[in-house]
Design a protein around this motif. Structure first.
Motif, PDB file in Angstrom:
ATOM      1  N   PRO A  47      62.619 -21.266  87.924  1.00 32.02           N
ATOM      2  CA  PRO A  47      63.740 -21.905  87.226  1.00 32.02           C
ATOM      3  C   PRO A  47      65.046 -21.154  87.439  1.00 32.02           C
ATOM      4  CG  PRO A  47      61.840 -21.616  85.765  1.00 32.02           C
ATOM      5  CD  PRO A  47      61.569 -20.816  87.007  1.00 32.02           C
ATOM      6  N   VAL A  48      66.145 -21.846  87.265  1.00 33.06           N
ATOM      7  CA  VAL A  48      67.469 -21.219  87.340  1.00 33.06           C
ATOM      8  C   VAL A  48      67.543 -20.099  86.301  1.00 33.06           C
ATOM      9  CG1 VAL A  48      69.938 -21.600  86.994  1.00 33.06           C
ATOM     10  CG2 VAL A  48      68.562 -23.327  88.173  1.00 33.06           C
ATOM     11  N   GLY A  49      68.103 -18.987  86.697  1.00 34.87           N
ATOM     12  CA  GLY A  49      68.255 -17.867  85.778  1.00 34.87           C
ATOM     13  C   GLY A  49      67.150 -16.836  85.866  1.00 34.87           C
ATOM     14  N   PHE A  50      66.136 -17.089  86.689  1.00 34.43           N
ATOM     15  CA  PHE A  50      65.025 -16.135  86.770  1.00 34.43           C
ATOM     16  C   PHE A  50      65.379 -14.884  87.566  1.00 34.43           C
ATOM     17  CE2 PHE A  50      60.504 -16.591  85.437  1.00 34.43           C
ATOM     18  CZ  PHE A  50      60.762 -17.417  84.350  1.00 34.43           C
ATOM     19  N   ASP A  51      66.572 -14.857  88.153  1.00 32.23           N
ATOM     20  CA  ASP A  51      67.002 -13.639  88.837  1.00 32.23           C
ATOM     21  C   ASP A  51      67.271 -12.503  87.852  1.00 32.23           C
ATOM     22  OD1 ASP A  51      69.143 -15.123  87.852  1.00 32.23           O
ATOM     23  OD2 ASP A  51      70.550 -14.293  89.300  1.00 32.23           O
ATOM     24  N   THR A  52      67.390 -12.821  86.579  1.00 30.21           N
ATOM     25  CA  THR A  52      67.629 -11.798  85.566  1.00 30.21           C
ATOM     26  C   THR A  52      66.365 -11.461  84.768  1.00 30.21           C
ATOM     27  OG1 THR A  52      68.279 -13.413  83.871  1.00 30.21           O
ATOM     28  CG2 THR A  52      70.014 -12.574  85.330  1.00 30.21           C
ATOM     29  N   LYS A  53      65.273 -12.098  85.094  1.00 30.77           N
ATOM     30  CA  LYS A  53      64.051 -11.923  84.302  1.00 30.77           C
ATOM     31  C   LYS A  53      63.239 -10.710  84.786  1.00 30.77           C
ATOM     32  CE  LYS A  53      64.710 -15.779  81.961  1.00 30.77           C
ATOM     33  NZ  LYS A  53      65.046 -15.773  80.518  1.00 30.77           N
ATOM     34  N   SER A  54      62.437 -10.168  83.892  1.00 34.51           N
ATOM     35  CA  SER A  54      61.594  -9.026  84.194  1.00 34.51           C
ATOM     36  C   SER A  54      60.348  -9.454  84.963  1.00 34.51           C
ATOM     37  CB  SER A  54      61.153  -8.347  82.894  1.00 34.51           C
ATOM     38  OG  SER A  54      60.285  -9.212  82.168  1.00 34.51           O
ATOM     39  N   TYR A  55      59.641  -8.467  85.522  1.00 31.17           N
ATOM     40  CA  TYR A  55      58.397  -8.808  86.224  1.00 31.17           C
ATOM     41  C   TYR A  55      57.375  -9.394  85.266  1.00 31.17           C
ATOM     42  CZ  TYR A  55      56.284  -4.388  84.567  1.00 31.17           C
ATOM     43  OH  TYR A  55      55.782  -3.363  83.793  1.00 31.17           O
ATOM     44  N   GLN A  56      57.405  -8.982  84.002  1.00 33.74           N
ATOM     45  CA  GLN A  56      56.487  -9.553  83.012  1.00 33.74           C
ATOM     46  C   GLN A  56      56.766 -11.044  82.823  1.00 33.74           C
ATOM     47  OE1 GLN A  56      53.830  -8.055  80.795  1.00 33.74           O
ATOM     48  NE2 GLN A  56      53.515 -10.277  80.913  1.00 33.74           N
ATOM     49  N   GLU A  57      58.044 -11.415  82.774  1.00 35.96           N
ATOM     50  CA  GLU A  57      58.399 -12.821  82.621  1.00 35.96           C
ATOM     51  C   GLU A  57      58.052 -13.615  83.872  1.00 35.96           C
ATOM     52  OE1 GLU A  57      62.228 -12.962  79.707  1.00 35.96           O
ATOM     53  OE2 GLU A  57      62.382 -11.545  81.381  1.00 35.96           O
ATOM     54  N   HIS A  58      58.184 -13.002  85.031  1.00 42.19           N
ATOM     55  CA  HIS A  58      57.754 -13.664  86.269  1.00 42.19           C
ATOM     56  C   HIS A  58      56.248 -13.857  86.262  1.00 42.19           C
ATOM     57  CE1 HIS A  58      61.310 -13.677  89.135  1.00 42.19           C
ATOM     58  NE2 HIS A  58      61.809 -13.127  88.044  1.00 42.19           N
ATOM     59  N   PHE A  59      55.521 -12.842  85.850  1.00 46.29           N
ATOM     60  CA  PHE A  59      54.065 -12.947  85.783  1.00 46.29           C
ATOM     61  C   PHE A  59      53.647 -14.065  84.831  1.00 46.29           C
ATOM     62  CE2 PHE A  59      49.998 -11.694  83.840  1.00 46.29           C
ATOM     63  CZ  PHE A  59      49.206 -11.606  84.975  1.00 46.29           C
ATOM     64  N   ASP A  60      54.297 -14.138  83.688  1.00 48.56           N
ATOM     65  CA  ASP A  60      53.977 -15.177  82.704  1.00 48.56           C
ATOM     66  C   ASP A  60      54.275 -16.572  83.255  1.00 48.56           C
ATOM     67  OD1 ASP A  60      53.164 -13.258  80.894  1.00 48.56           O
ATOM     68  OD2 ASP A  60      55.075 -13.205  79.814  1.00 48.56           O
ATOM     69  N   PHE A  61      55.346 -16.696  84.049  1.00 43.78           N
ATOM     70  CA  PHE A  61      55.705 -17.995  84.613  1.00 43.78           C
ATOM     71  C   PHE A  61      54.593 -18.542  85.499  1.00 43.78           C
ATOM     72  CE2 PHE A  61      57.340 -20.381  88.270  1.00 43.78           C
ATOM     73  CZ  PHE A  61      57.927 -21.469  87.626  1.00 43.78           C
ATOM     74  N   TRP A  62      53.959 -17.664  86.276  1.00 51.38           N
ATOM     75  CA  TRP A  62      52.969 -18.125  87.241  1.00 51.38           C
ATOM     76  C   TRP A  62      51.596 -18.353  86.637  1.00 51.38           C
ATOM     77  CZ3 TRP A  62      54.914 -20.160  91.319  1.00 51.38           C
ATOM     78  CH2 TRP A  62      56.083 -19.672  91.863  1.00 51.38           C
ATOM     79  N   LYS A  63      51.405 -17.939  85.408  1.00 51.99           N
ATOM     80  CA  LYS A  63      50.110 -18.172  84.765  1.00 51.99           C
ATOM     81  C   LYS A  63      49.801 -19.667  84.716  1.00 51.99           C
ATOM     82  CE  LYS A  63      49.858 -14.177  81.614  1.00 51.99           C
ATOM     83  NZ  LYS A  63      49.906 -13.766  80.181  1.00 51.99           N
ATOM     84  N   GLY A  64      48.630 -20.042  85.222  1.00 56.00           N
ATOM     85  CA  GLY A  64      48.210 -21.438  85.178  1.00 56.00           C
ATOM     86  C   GLY A  64      48.853 -22.333  86.207  1.00 56.00           C
ATOM     87  N   LYS A  65      49.787 -21.812  87.025  1.00 55.12           N
ATOM     88  CA  LYS A  65      50.450 -22.631  88.033  1.00 55.12           C
ATOM     89  C   LYS A  65      49.507 -22.856  89.225  1.00 55.12           C
ATOM     90  CE  LYS A  65      54.748 -23.036  86.317  1.00 55.12           C
ATOM     91  NZ  LYS A  65      54.589 -22.308  85.053  1.00 55.12           N
TER      92      LYS A  65
END
Length: 622
Positions: free
Chosen positions: A276-294
């Protein structure tokens, strides 16, 4: 005046300035410190060459003729010497099992076809089995993985961390996962080979077409081999590693490898969830959470499993080959998973497109990228007389927001050796480049084994030619072998100039590890001195670095012909930031001669008389 044709070597002067007088040198409180509190230094070593004591260097020589190094050659003594050089990480290059020309069928490894292998020892970037290591590197090839486990343990015992390669963009033409963990299928095992593309295929195919061997020079230099017949069975043909879609690749293509499919359709569009837009400011934990279940392509899962396998074995980081040929969404997926398992993992990527740097750092969650096409290329042009050094400031300032993520180097397995005639010409002439590369930013520094003793890459290995130490052949590395001294690792066979060079690297790298200023602020003083200082020759480059507790003035002379004498100006804004009052300050060398010079501050401006001889470097400190 230095002619541009003579700006090829030189001298470096590093002035670490702290006042001899009792002065308050507080830095402006609004200035933030760097993202890290210390420098990292990576020592890249081509693993199969490091311990090789054989000096024959016969072109296309076999192991019996030219020798090969082993994991066991990295003894406690060798590792301690590397650490004492000023190193924090060792990048063991060429560890995963790759295609090579040697018979290991007795331990269940199939022979590789010389028609699709580069050289005799093979390219380390044509990986054949990601769950095991190169059998050449083991004293007992059947126990090669255990021998590498022991090397990881020895490296950690020495206080060093371990980096190995992962090459997600391509794998060997003949990949055979003989050591896959339970439940892990081989690449391509479930592919639908009747179509060019399907999202969960691991490869791209040229349906109903047989692969044809490219028109190349004779494999193995014409030596007889039962597999050398100008043929390689691959039907249907796959896309080649560099993206070639021809069933018969060109000789300059990466014909020994096949391209891995990450869900990029042949037209270039993406066939997977996007960040999503704005994920360039997110932490690796938030990136990891995004991919869960994808739902992600199968190749993503395979390489994530590979990385986590090695992380679980104690590997502390990875160097990713040609990372920009793989979408940054995949890197977000894999790197965030690695960081969940090891938040301190060191993730370094080979990326050459400056327009994509921030995507791979912020969206791909890379820690570090090669600073090759800007800082490295600029320094190379300077020392070869093709450019003046003034533009270094623009490069540095243009990457202020990402400078800590841009790893600096002057030598690696892909590039011409720093000391080669094609680059600096001599190791001595490479010194000013090394000082600037190490001190100009907060980024990690990397050196390539043998660089610290002036290895020039003069050997022709067979497939590999001079100026680069061959990564395709069984060869010895002469300068490094003299330092190795038959396994004593004491430099006993080095010439005096080689000993002096290694001492230079040792002092510079250790200084960088312990300098708070090199993790602090930067400001060039090039412009004011270029415009207003007499005898400020064209090869001179100057800048400042500082922290709360340490102030540096760094002056480099890239010319190697004459001594330069001039009055260096320190502008008033820097004097103010350093909170220096009018007066005389003694700045004392800690790197070489223990000599000192004086910085005079008058009316809020500083001046120091500089005398720089060819190939001379100093670090001055209170």
């Amino acid at each position: 005046m230095i002619k541009t044709t003579t700006i090829v070597a030189g001298i470096s002067l590093v002035l670490l300035a702290t006042a001899c007088k009792t002065k308050d040198l507080k830095m402006n409180t609004e200035q933030k410190e760097s993202v890290s509190n210390k420098k990292e230094v990576v020592y890249q070593v081509f693993t199969r060459l490091f311990g090789n004591k054989n000096t024959n260097n016969r072109p296309w020589g076999t192991i019996e003729e030219n020798g090969v190094g082993k994991f066991n050659d990295f003894t406690d003594t060798a590792l301690q010497e590397i650490k004492d050089l000023g190193v924090t990480y060792i990048w063991y290059t060429g560890v995963p099992h790759h295609a090579l020309i040697r018979d290991y069928t007795a331990i269940g490894i199939s022979n590789d076809d010389p028609d699709v292998v580069k050289g005799r020892a093979g390219s380390p970037y044509a990986v054949k089995d990601y769950y095991n290591v190169n059998p050449d590197l083991a004293v007992n090839p059947a126990n090669r993985l255990q021998e590498f486990d022991a090397l990881i343990a020895r490296t950690h015992k020495a206080g060093l961390k371990v980096i190995i390669d992962i090459v997600p963009n391509h794998i060997a033409r003949k990949y055979e996962g003989k050591n896959n963990p339970e439940g892990v299928k081989d690449f391509g095992a479930d592919d639908d080979v009747s179509v060019e593309y399907k999202r969960d295929n691991n490869f791209y195919y040229i349906p109903n077409t047989h692969f044809e061997v490219p028109d190349t020079d004779k494999p193995l230099n014409g030596e007889k081999n039962p597999l050398v017949d100008g043929k390689f069975e691959e039907s249907p043909a796959k896309w080649t590693g560099n993206g070639s879609r021809m069933a018969k690749p060109d000789r300059n293509d990466w014909y020994e490898t096949v391209k891995v499919n990450y869900g990029i359709r042949p037209d270039g569009s993406k066939d997977f969830p996007e960040l999503p837009v704005g994920f360039d400011t997110k932490s690796y934990q938030e990136h990891f959470d995004f991919w869960k279940g994808k739902d992600v392509p199968d190749s993503w899962k395979k390489f994530k499993d590979i990385a986590l396998y090695w992380t679980a074995k104690g590997v502390d980081g990875f160097r990713y080959d040609m990372a920009e040929m793989v979408p940054y969404e995949f890197w977000s997926y894999m790197n965030s998973a690695i960081k969940i398992n090891n938040p301190n993992a060191f993730l370094l990527a080979e990326v050459y497109n400056p327009k994509e740097y921030r995507n791979y750092i912020h969206l791909g969650k890379m820690d570090y990228l090669y600073d090759k096409v800007e800082t490295y290329d600029k320094l190379k042009d300077i020392i070869r007389g093709k450019s003046l050094p003034d533009g270094l400031s623009n490069i540095k300032n243009g990457m202020t927001d990402i400078e800590h993520h841009m790893l600096h180097f002057l030598d690696n397995h892909d590039e011409q050796r720093l000391a080669s005639p094609e680059f600096a010409g001599t190791a001595q002439k490479g010194k000013p480049l090394m000082v600037v590369s190490t001190t100009i930013s907060t980024s990690p520094t990397m050196i390539y084994f043998g660089q610290e003793v002036g290895e020039a890459g003069n050997e022709n290995g067979g497939f590999g030619t001079h100026s680069r130490t061959s990564i395709f052949d069984y060869v010895g590395v002469p300068n490094h072998q003299r330092w190795m001294n038959g396994g004593k690792f004491d430099g006993g066979q080095l010439t005096q100039s080689e000993k002096d060079l290694r001492d230079f690297y040792k002092r510079l790298l250790n200084f960088s590890l312990n300098s708070s200023a090199l993790m602090g602020k930067f400001q060039e003083i090039q412009t004011i001195n270029r415009q207003g200082t007499k005898k400020y020759d064209s090869g001179i480059y100057a800048f400042t670095r500082w922290s709360d507790t340490q102030k540096l003035i760094i002056v480099t002379n890239f010319s190697w012909l004459t001594r330069s004498n001039f009055e260096l100006k320190i502008p008033s804004d820097i004097i103010k930031k350093w909170n220096l009052k009018d007066g005389n300050y003694t700045i004392k060398d800690q790197l070489y001669t223990k000599s000192s010079i004086h910085l005079k501050v008058l009316n809020g401006e500083g001046k120091a008389q500089i005398s720089i001889a060819p190939s001379e470097s100093f670090i001055y400190q209170l």
